[in-house]
Design a protein around this motif. Structure first.
Motif, PDB file in Angstrom:
ATOM      1  N   ILE A 172       5.601  46.154  21.955  1.00  0.00           N
ATOM      2  CA  ILE A 172       4.719  47.326  21.798  1.00  0.00           C
ATOM      3  C   ILE A 172       4.213  47.407  20.346  1.00  0.00           C
ATOM      4  CG2 ILE A 172       4.685  49.872  21.756  1.00  0.00           C
ATOM      5  CD1 ILE A 172       6.729  49.760  24.129  1.00  0.00           C
ATOM      6  N   LEU A 173       5.110  47.086  19.411  1.00  0.00           N
ATOM      7  CA  LEU A 173       4.746  47.193  17.980  1.00  0.00           C
ATOM      8  C   LEU A 173       4.092  45.916  17.449  1.00  0.00           C
ATOM      9  CD1 LEU A 173       7.958  49.036  16.658  1.00  0.00           C
ATOM     10  CD2 LEU A 173       5.740  50.043  17.235  1.00  0.00           C
ATOM     11  N   GLY A 174       3.924  44.924  18.324  1.00  0.00           N
ATOM     12  CA  GLY A 174       3.281  43.672  17.908  1.00  0.00           C
ATOM     13  C   GLY A 174       4.140  42.847  16.968  1.00  0.00           C
ATOM     14  N   LEU A 175       5.468  42.926  17.165  1.00  0.00           N
ATOM     15  CA  LEU A 175       6.370  42.221  16.242  1.00  0.00           C
ATOM     16  C   LEU A 175       6.860  40.871  16.762  1.00  0.00           C
ATOM     17  CD1 LEU A 175       8.492  45.234  14.953  1.00  0.00           C
ATOM     18  CD2 LEU A 175       6.850  43.886  13.652  1.00  0.00           C
ATOM     19  N   GLY A 176       6.452  40.485  17.968  1.00  0.00           N
ATOM     20  CA  GLY A 176       6.822  39.143  18.446  1.00  0.00           C
ATOM     21  C   GLY A 176       8.177  39.063  19.108  1.00  0.00           C
ATOM     22  N   TYR A 177       8.544  37.820  19.481  1.00  0.00           N
ATOM     23  CA  TYR A 177       9.764  37.558  20.250  1.00  0.00           C
ATOM     24  C   TYR A 177      10.667  36.599  19.468  1.00  0.00           C
ATOM     25  CZ  TYR A 177      12.759  35.567  23.818  1.00  0.00           C
ATOM     26  OH  TYR A 177      13.844  35.142  24.508  1.00  0.00           O
ATOM     27  N   PRO A 178      11.991  36.745  19.473  1.00  0.00           N
ATOM     28  CA  PRO A 178      12.750  37.824  20.100  1.00  0.00           C
ATOM     29  C   PRO A 178      12.665  39.113  19.281  1.00  0.00           C
ATOM     30  CG  PRO A 178      14.249  36.307  19.020  1.00  0.00           C
ATOM     31  CD  PRO A 178      12.867  35.760  18.840  1.00  0.00           C
ATOM     32  N   GLY A 179      12.683  40.231  19.984  1.00  0.00           N
ATOM     33  CA  GLY A 179      12.385  41.503  19.355  1.00  0.00           C
ATOM     34  C   GLY A 179      13.477  42.081  18.470  1.00  0.00           C
ATOM     35  N   GLY A 180      14.749  41.826  18.827  1.00  0.00           N
ATOM     36  CA  GLY A 180      15.850  42.441  18.077  1.00  0.00           C
ATOM     37  C   GLY A 180      15.801  42.134  16.587  1.00  0.00           C
ATOM     38  N   PRO A 181      15.821  40.838  16.224  1.00  0.00           N
ATOM     39  CA  PRO A 181      15.783  40.501  14.797  1.00  0.00           C
ATOM     40  C   PRO A 181      14.498  41.005  14.128  1.00  0.00           C
ATOM     41  CG  PRO A 181      16.395  38.572  16.103  1.00  0.00           C
ATOM     42  CD  PRO A 181      16.010  39.644  17.073  1.00  0.00           C
ATOM     43  N   ALA A 182      13.373  41.001  14.877  1.00  0.00           N
ATOM     44  CA  ALA A 182      12.088  41.444  14.308  1.00  0.00           C
ATOM     45  C   ALA A 182      12.121  42.946  13.997  1.00  0.00           C
ATOM     46  CB  ALA A 182      10.958  41.123  15.282  1.00  0.00           C
ATOM     47  N   ILE A 183      12.690  43.738  14.914  1.00  0.00           N
ATOM     48  CA  ILE A 183      12.792  45.190  14.699  1.00  0.00           C
ATOM     49  C   ILE A 183      13.729  45.466  13.517  1.00  0.00           C
ATOM     50  CG2 ILE A 183      13.695  47.368  15.677  1.00  0.00           C
ATOM     51  CD1 ILE A 183      11.631  46.921  17.598  1.00  0.00           C
ATOM     52  N   GLU A 184      14.862  44.758  13.503  1.00  0.00           N
ATOM     53  CA  GLU A 184      15.825  44.979  12.410  1.00  0.00           C
ATOM     54  C   GLU A 184      15.174  44.704  11.057  1.00  0.00           C
ATOM     55  OE1 GLU A 184      19.603  42.887  12.615  1.00  0.00           O
ATOM     56  OE2 GLU A 184      20.213  43.765  10.710  1.00  0.00           O
ATOM     57  N   LYS A 185      14.427  43.602  10.981  1.00  0.00           N
ATOM     58  CA  LYS A 185      13.777  43.216   9.727  1.00  0.00           C
ATOM     59  C   LYS A 185      12.717  44.255   9.317  1.00  0.00           C
ATOM     60  CE  LYS A 185      11.614  39.189   7.700  1.00  0.00           C
ATOM     61  NZ  LYS A 185      10.480  38.361   8.094  1.00  0.00           N
ATOM     62  N   ALA A 186      11.890  44.651  10.279  1.00  0.00           N
ATOM     63  CA  ALA A 186      10.828  45.624   9.976  1.00  0.00           C
ATOM     64  C   ALA A 186      11.428  46.953   9.530  1.00  0.00           C
ATOM     65  CB  ALA A 186       9.942  45.824  11.206  1.00  0.00           C
ATOM     66  N   ALA A 187      12.531  47.360  10.173  1.00  0.00           N
ATOM     67  CA  ALA A 187      13.139  48.669   9.882  1.00  0.00           C
ATOM     68  C   ALA A 187      13.693  48.741   8.461  1.00  0.00           C
ATOM     69  CB  ALA A 187      14.253  48.953  10.892  1.00  0.00           C
ATOM     70  N   ARG A 188      14.019  47.582   7.896  1.00  0.00           N
ATOM     71  CA  ARG A 188      14.576  47.567   6.528  1.00  0.00           C
ATOM     72  C   ARG A 188      13.593  48.133   5.507  1.00  0.00           C
ATOM     73  NH1 ARG A 188      16.746  42.046   7.060  1.00  0.00           N
ATOM     74  NH2 ARG A 188      18.629  42.352   8.253  1.00  0.00           N
ATOM     75  N   GLY A 189      12.296  48.036   5.819  1.00  0.00           N
ATOM     76  CA  GLY A 189      11.294  48.519   4.876  1.00  0.00           C
ATOM     77  C   GLY A 189      10.933  49.985   5.075  1.00  0.00           C
ATOM     78  N   ALA A 190      11.665  50.700   5.934  1.00  0.00           N
ATOM     79  CA  ALA A 190      11.274  52.080   6.266  1.00  0.00           C
ATOM     80  C   ALA A 190      11.803  53.101   5.269  1.00  0.00           C
ATOM     81  CB  ALA A 190      11.783  52.427   7.648  1.00  0.00           C
ATOM     82  N   GLU A 191      10.960  54.075   4.956  1.00  0.00           N
ATOM     83  CA  GLU A 191      11.428  55.183   4.114  1.00  0.00           C
ATOM     84  C   GLU A 191      11.853  56.365   4.973  1.00  0.00           C
ATOM     85  OE1 GLU A 191       8.276  55.625   1.295  1.00  0.00           O
ATOM     86  OE2 GLU A 191       8.906  53.779   0.289  1.00  0.00           O
ATOM     87  N   GLY A 226       1.493  53.605  13.670  1.00  0.00           N
ATOM     88  CA  GLY A 226       0.764  52.821  12.671  1.00  0.00           C
ATOM     89  C   GLY A 226       1.659  52.337  11.539  1.00  0.00           C
ATOM     90  N   ASN A 227       2.622  53.175  11.166  1.00  0.00           N
ATOM     91  CA  ASN A 227       3.594  52.763  10.141  1.00  0.00           C
ATOM     92  C   ASN A 227       4.709  51.991  10.863  1.00  0.00           C
ATOM     93  OD1 ASN A 227       5.755  52.621   8.365  1.00  0.00           O
ATOM     94  ND2 ASN A 227       5.231  54.552   7.349  1.00  0.00           N
ATOM     95  N   ILE A 228       4.587  50.658  10.879  1.00  0.00           N
ATOM     96  CA  ILE A 228       5.501  49.826  11.684  1.00  0.00           C
ATOM     97  C   ILE A 228       6.968  49.956  11.238  1.00  0.00           C
ATOM     98  CG2 ILE A 228       6.057  47.447  12.399  1.00  0.00           C
ATOM     99  CD1 ILE A 228       3.604  48.472  13.812  1.00  0.00           C
ATOM    100  N   PRO A 229       7.272  49.884   9.946  1.00  0.00           N
ATOM    101  CA  PRO A 229       8.677  50.040   9.560  1.00  0.00           C
ATOM    102  C   PRO A 229       9.267  51.374  10.040  1.00  0.00           C
ATOM    103  CG  PRO A 229       7.422  49.169   7.731  1.00  0.00           C
ATOM    104  CD  PRO A 229       6.426  49.548   8.784  1.00  0.00           C
ATOM    105  N   LYS A 230       8.484  52.448   9.921  1.00  0.00           N
ATOM    106  CA  LYS A 230       8.954  53.775  10.340  1.00  0.00           C
ATOM    107  C   LYS A 230       9.212  53.800  11.863  1.00  0.00           C
ATOM    108  CE  LYS A 230       7.381  58.578  10.306  1.00  0.00           C
ATOM    109  NZ  LYS A 230       6.294  59.492   9.976  1.00  0.00           N
ATOM    110  N   ALA A 231       8.314  53.188  12.637  1.00  0.00           N
ATOM    111  CA  ALA A 231       8.478  53.148  14.099  1.00  0.00           C
ATOM    112  C   ALA A 231       9.682  52.276  14.478  1.00  0.00           C
ATOM    113  CB  ALA A 231       7.204  52.607  14.746  1.00  0.00           C
ATOM    114  N   ALA A 232       9.812  51.117  13.830  1.00  0.00           N
ATOM    115  CA  ALA A 232      10.934  50.205  14.132  1.00  0.00           C
ATOM    116  C   ALA A 232      12.262  50.874  13.793  1.00  0.00           C
ATOM    117  CB  ALA A 232      10.778  48.904  13.337  1.00  0.00           C
ATOM    118  N   ALA A 233      12.313  51.563  12.644  1.00  0.00           N
ATOM    119  CA  ALA A 233      13.553  52.231  12.229  1.00  0.00           C
ATOM    120  C   ALA A 233      13.894  53.371  13.179  1.00  0.00           C
ATOM    121  CB  ALA A 233      13.412  52.752  10.798  1.00  0.00           C
TER     122      ALA A 233
END
Ligand code: KG4
Ligand code: ZN
Length: 325
Positions: A172-191, A226-233
């Motif tokens: 949904i967030l356009g982060l690719g496969y596999p999603g788990g590691p991608a979400i974890e990585k994106a979430a690290r940048g969230a404020e 729109g703020n991908i890190p915020k959505a992933a986190a």
């Protein structure tokens, strides 16, 4: 005693040699992730073909790295379910052929049980009674384990598995496969975290993640992700909060001595941190590389089954929908 483990239930072709169910002598994983990534998920027929070409070189490499030969082995353990039928068939047929040709006993292993036994490959040996949270691409199971092979299912998912939810959210967030590691990585940048709902399903140890995924999809449609890190986190926090609360409650109710994490989602460092911070008892989890699919866990589990006299030999068949309890 050395066991060769073989794992081909999904998209990793893996072989490993393990001593006495606890010490890894070799652990080879040939991943197909790059091949499936362009389709956004595992394509079963493609996975089977990849297993066919990879399985023998992977087994040869596992024996070479362990510095052993067929004569040094006591048995072969292979995953025979649950998983993709075509993928499982490659591992099981290979193991049966080797078992017949080399006169080695063959032990069929349940993939979920193998995920649990990844916890026996660490320095600290788990102690019973314990609670195990299996969180993988296909399962979210909360299991009470009172001894080897003694399982009681306390709760499981009523819809999507935790890993499946991560994979769908990443898509949904356009982060690719596999999603788990991608979400974890994106979430690290969230404020901050996007606010998302949790399905608590009161008075049960069952889980539900499909509503959370739909809520994320609705927000994506209105441009609020729109703020991908915020959505992933926000997504990661919602999944982890429910997993932790239900596991901690069950650990208290059943007075267990330890909590074990296992399966691909157990590689998630936010889940590991939150569980350790909230649990009333020590939390054990394999290193991330042993949380995702591998054959060392299959050999570790096969060792226990072999010790208990569970030998299948060439009558072994694949069971794609095999359950643990
Ligand atoms: O156990 P596993 O390798 O295969 C199955 O038996 O299903 O689990 C794969 C799942 C995938 O859904 C993947 O997205 C998820 O585990 N996963 C993670 C992480 N690494 C893998 N989920 C969250 N955070 C991670 N770091
Ligand atoms: Zn798995």
């Amino acid at each position: 005693m050395l066991l060769l483990g073989i794992e081909t239930s999904c998209d990793e072709t893996a072989a490993a040699v393990v001593e006495n169910g606890r010490k890894i002598l070799s652990n080879v994983v040939s991943s197909q992730i790059d091949i499936h990534a362009r389709f956004g998920g595992v394509v079963p027929e493609v996975a089977s073909r990849q297993h066919v070409s990879a399985v023998i070189p992977v087994i040869d490499e596992a024996l070479r790295l362990a510095d052993t030969h067929w004569e040094g082995l006591s048995a072969i353990a292979v995953t025979h379910g649950p998983g993709l039928a075509g993928s499982l068939l490659v591992g099981v047929s290979t193991a049966k052929a080797i078992s017949f040709a080399k006169g080695l006993p063959l032990v069929g292993v349940n993939h979920l049980e193998a995920h649990i036994y990844a916890n026996w490959l660490g320095e600290e040996e788990p102690c019973f009674p314990l609670l195990c949270l299996i969180v993988s691409g296909g399962h979210t199971d909360l299991i009470l384990m009172k001894g080897h092979g003694d399982y009681t299912l306390l709760g499981n998912t009523r819809d999507d598995a935790a890993g499946e939810a991560f994979d769908k959210a990443a898509r949904i967030l356009g982060l690719g496969y596999p999603g788990g590691p991608a979400i974890e990585k994106a979430a690290r940048g969230a404020e901050t975290c996007l606010k998302l709902p949790r399905a608590w399903l009161k008075d049960t140890a069952d889980f539900s993640f499909s509503g959370l995924k739909t809520a994320l999809l609705r927000l994506a449609e209105t441009g609020e992700t729109g703020n991908i890190p915020k959505a992933a986190a926000g997504f990661q926090e919602a999944v982890v909060e429910v997993l932790v609360k239900k596991t901690v409650d069950a650990a208290t109710t059943h007075k267990v001595k330890q909590i074990l994490l296992s399966g691909g989602v157990a590689a998630n460092s936010f889940l590991r941190q939150q569980m350790a911070a909230s649990a009333p008892v020590p939390v054990l989890a394999p290193p991330p590389s042993l949380c995702t699919d591998n054959a060392a866990m299959v050999a570790a589990c096969g060792y226990r089954r072999f010790q208990a006299g569970h030998i299948h030999n060439t009558g072994l068949d694949v069971i794609p929908s095999l359950t643990l309890v």
